[in-house]
Motif scaffolding. Structure first.
Motif, PDB file in Angstrom:
ATOM      1  N   ALA A  42      -4.138   7.735  -4.479  1.00 53.15           N
ATOM      2  CA  ALA A  42      -3.909   6.315  -4.215  1.00 53.15           C
ATOM      3  C   ALA A  42      -3.018   5.700  -5.292  1.00 53.15           C
ATOM      4  O   ALA A  42      -2.100   4.916  -4.994  1.00 53.15           O
ATOM      5  CB  ALA A  42      -5.240   5.570  -4.142  1.00 53.15           C
ATOM      6  N   ARG A  43      -3.278   6.046  -6.540  1.00 53.62           N
ATOM      7  CA  ARG A  43      -2.448   5.530  -7.632  1.00 53.62           C
ATOM      8  C   ARG A  43      -1.009   6.023  -7.493  1.00 53.62           C
ATOM      9  O   ARG A  43      -0.060   5.273  -7.729  1.00 53.62           O
ATOM     10  CB  ARG A  43      -3.026   5.965  -8.971  1.00 53.62           C
ATOM     11  CG  ARG A  43      -4.297   5.255  -9.388  1.00 53.62           C
ATOM     12  CD  ARG A  43      -4.670   5.561 -10.814  1.00 53.62           C
ATOM     13  NE  ARG A  43      -3.618   5.158 -11.740  1.00 53.62           N
ATOM     14  CZ  ARG A  43      -3.725   5.278 -13.064  1.00 53.62           C
ATOM     15  NH1 ARG A  43      -4.808   5.805 -13.599  1.00 53.62           N
ATOM     16  NH2 ARG A  43      -2.741   4.880 -13.832  1.00 53.62           N
ATOM     17  N   ALA A  44      -0.857   7.292  -7.121  1.00 55.40           N
ATOM     18  CA  ALA A  44       0.491   7.845  -6.973  1.00 55.40           C
ATOM     19  C   ALA A  44       1.249   7.111  -5.864  1.00 55.40           C
ATOM     20  O   ALA A  44       2.427   6.767  -6.034  1.00 55.40           O
ATOM     21  CB  ALA A  44       0.411   9.340  -6.670  1.00 55.40           C
ATOM     22  N   TYR A  45       0.587   6.871  -4.738  1.00 55.75           N
ATOM     23  CA  TYR A  45       1.229   6.138  -3.643  1.00 55.75           C
ATOM     24  C   TYR A  45       1.702   4.768  -4.114  1.00 55.75           C
ATOM     25  O   TYR A  45       2.864   4.392  -3.932  1.00 55.75           O
ATOM     26  CB  TYR A  45       0.236   5.961  -2.486  1.00 55.75           C
ATOM     27  CG  TYR A  45       0.282   7.050  -1.439  1.00 55.75           C
ATOM     28  CD1 TYR A  45       0.989   6.873  -0.266  1.00 55.75           C
ATOM     29  CD2 TYR A  45      -0.397   8.245  -1.619  1.00 55.75           C
ATOM     30  CE1 TYR A  45       1.019   7.864   0.711  1.00 55.75           C
ATOM     31  CE2 TYR A  45      -0.372   9.240  -0.666  1.00 55.75           C
ATOM     32  CZ  TYR A  45       0.333   9.049   0.504  1.00 55.75           C
ATOM     33  OH  TYR A  45       0.364  10.034   1.452  1.00 55.75           O
ATOM     34  N   VAL A  46       0.776   4.004  -4.707  1.00 57.44           N
ATOM     35  CA  VAL A  46       1.077   2.626  -5.105  1.00 57.44           C
ATOM     36  C   VAL A  46       2.153   2.598  -6.186  1.00 57.44           C
ATOM     37  O   VAL A  46       3.131   1.835  -6.107  1.00 57.44           O
ATOM     38  CB  VAL A  46      -0.202   1.915  -5.589  1.00 57.44           C
ATOM     39  CG1 VAL A  46       0.137   0.538  -6.161  1.00 57.44           C
ATOM     40  CG2 VAL A  46      -1.191   1.779  -4.442  1.00 57.44           C
ATOM     41  N   GLN A  47       1.985   3.422  -7.211  1.00 57.87           N
ATOM     42  CA  GLN A  47       2.907   3.391  -8.346  1.00 57.87           C
ATOM     43  C   GLN A  47       4.312   3.828  -7.949  1.00 57.87           C
ATOM     44  O   GLN A  47       5.296   3.206  -8.354  1.00 57.87           O
ATOM     45  CB  GLN A  47       2.363   4.285  -9.475  1.00 57.87           C
ATOM     46  CG  GLN A  47       1.111   3.730 -10.125  1.00 57.87           C
ATOM     47  CD  GLN A  47       0.443   4.690 -11.078  1.00 57.87           C
ATOM     48  OE1 GLN A  47      -0.580   4.380 -11.671  1.00 57.87           O
ATOM     49  NE2 GLN A  47       1.001   5.877 -11.232  1.00 57.87           N
ATOM     50  N   LEU A  48       4.424   4.898  -7.168  1.00 55.42           N
ATOM     51  CA  LEU A  48       5.743   5.403  -6.818  1.00 55.42           C
ATOM     52  C   LEU A  48       6.460   4.500  -5.814  1.00 55.42           C
ATOM     53  O   LEU A  48       7.673   4.285  -5.919  1.00 55.42           O
ATOM     54  CB  LEU A  48       5.632   6.826  -6.267  1.00 55.42           C
ATOM     55  CG  LEU A  48       5.241   7.885  -7.313  1.00 55.42           C
ATOM     56  CD1 LEU A  48       5.028   9.237  -6.650  1.00 55.42           C
ATOM     57  CD2 LEU A  48       6.300   7.985  -8.395  1.00 55.42           C
ATOM     58  N   LEU A  49       5.723   3.969  -4.852  1.00 51.88           N
ATOM     59  CA  LEU A  49       6.352   3.043  -3.912  1.00 51.88           C
ATOM     60  C   LEU A  49       6.792   1.763  -4.624  1.00 51.88           C
ATOM     61  O   LEU A  49       7.884   1.239  -4.376  1.00 51.88           O
ATOM     62  CB  LEU A  49       5.387   2.708  -2.770  1.00 51.88           C
ATOM     63  CG  LEU A  49       5.110   3.852  -1.780  1.00 51.88           C
ATOM     64  CD1 LEU A  49       4.034   3.449  -0.783  1.00 51.88           C
ATOM     65  CD2 LEU A  49       6.387   4.263  -1.053  1.00 51.88           C
ATOM     66  N   ALA A  50       5.953   1.283  -5.550  1.00 50.18           N
ATOM     67  CA  ALA A  50       6.333   0.103  -6.337  1.00 50.18           C
ATOM     68  C   ALA A  50       7.548   0.405  -7.200  1.00 50.18           C
ATOM     69  O   ALA A  50       8.459  -0.432  -7.331  1.00 50.18           O
ATOM     70  CB  ALA A  50       5.158  -0.347  -7.206  1.00 50.18           C
ATOM     71  N   LEU A  51       7.572   1.614  -7.780  1.00 47.13           N
ATOM     72  CA  LEU A  51       8.715   2.006  -8.599  1.00 47.13           C
ATOM     73  C   LEU A  51      10.002   2.008  -7.782  1.00 47.13           C
ATOM     74  O   LEU A  51      11.062   1.596  -8.262  1.00 47.13           O
ATOM     75  CB  LEU A  51       8.474   3.397  -9.197  1.00 47.13           C
ATOM     76  CG  LEU A  51       9.612   3.980 -10.037  1.00 47.13           C
ATOM     77  CD1 LEU A  51       9.883   3.102 -11.255  1.00 47.13           C
ATOM     78  CD2 LEU A  51       9.306   5.413 -10.447  1.00 47.13           C
TER      79      LEU A  51
END
Length: 261
Positions: A42-51
């Motif tokens: 979940a963190r990877a999804y949110v962080q990478l999409l936000a990035l």
């Protein structure tokens, strides 16, 4: 050659099946990692999409102060991550780790972009930010391994170090054997990656460029530069952090205090 094939929400959802398989194995084998796997994903999804959205905005703005500010923010977060990883290490390492990561991160990144790749302007975010991220991230890993090995080895040598100090040795003389071992440990992962690149695996940057349609020969040249810069950043960051951090194992009078923890 065309660009990379776009990946939409449907494809991302389909790729999540790999995550479901990993979580299922954790449940079946009672590993106790299911929650951690889901949280990390979940963190990877949110962080990478936000990035992705942030970088798109940064590339459009493109000012040197914004680029340098982003690199500085990366270094601060890396220093915080470093201190969190070091269990049993003496206090007061944040500023020392921050300094080591800042010197290696800024120096190597700007040397690569300005002198090797010859980006014009030198702060072009499309080059500086991804390269800086690779430099800082890999330097962080090397520094963390180096300092963790250093303080663990020093603790195991408590009586030996105290005896050497009593015989007149300086703190650095007592630390030197542990320092050499720690530096080797910090550099081994990078050296292994360099030795296996192109035979055992295709490194990430080269893979990304090939998928985006770059000539494989150009992608290979970029990947060589990346591997060399990571090696340099890891070595410089590890040495600086070790030299700046080992003194935390001694008090102002030169007495060994790490063994008390």
């Amino acid at each position: 050659m065309s660009g990379a094939i776009p990946i939409g929400p449907g494809q991302l959802a389909l790729a999540s099946g790999f995550l479901a398989a990993a979580a299922g194995l954790s449940l079946a084998l009672a590993l106790g990692l299911t929650r951690s796997i889901l949280a990390a994903a979940a963190r990877a999804y949110v962080q990478l999409l936000a990035l992705g959205f942030v970088l798109r905005w940064v590339f459009g703005v493109g000012t040197p102060w914004l680029v340098l500010g982003i690199l500085g923010g990366m270094i601060v977060v890396a220093a915080q991550t470093l201190t969190a990883r070091l269990r049993g290490a003496p206090p007061g390492l944040f500023l020392r780790g921050l300094g080591a990561l800042a010197v290696s991160g800024f120096t190597v990144t700007l040397a690569v972009t300005a002198l090797v790749v010859r980006v014009d302007p030198w702060w072009e975010p499309r080059y500086v930010i991804p390269i800086g991220g690779m430099v800082i991230g890999n330097s962080l890993n090397g520094v963390a391994v180096c300092l963790d090995r250093l303080f663990a080895d020093l603790r195991s040598r408590t009586r030996e170090i105290e005896a050497l100090l009593a015989l007149g040795a300086t703190p650095w003389e007592t630390v030197l054997p542990s320092a050499r071992s720690a530096l080797r440990a910090g550099l081994i992962p990078t050296l292994n990656s360099m030795a296996a690149a192109g035979i055992v695996f295709i490194p990430g940057m080269m893979t990304g460029q090939v998928l985006s349609g770059t000539d494989p020969r150009v992608a290979a040249a970029y990947q060589i530069v990346v591997l060399l810069m990571i090696s340099a950043a890891t070595a410089v960051g590890s040495v600086l952090s070790l030299v700046a951090g080992y003194r935390r194992a001694f008090d102002r009078e030169g007495r060994f205090v790490l063994g008390d923890g």
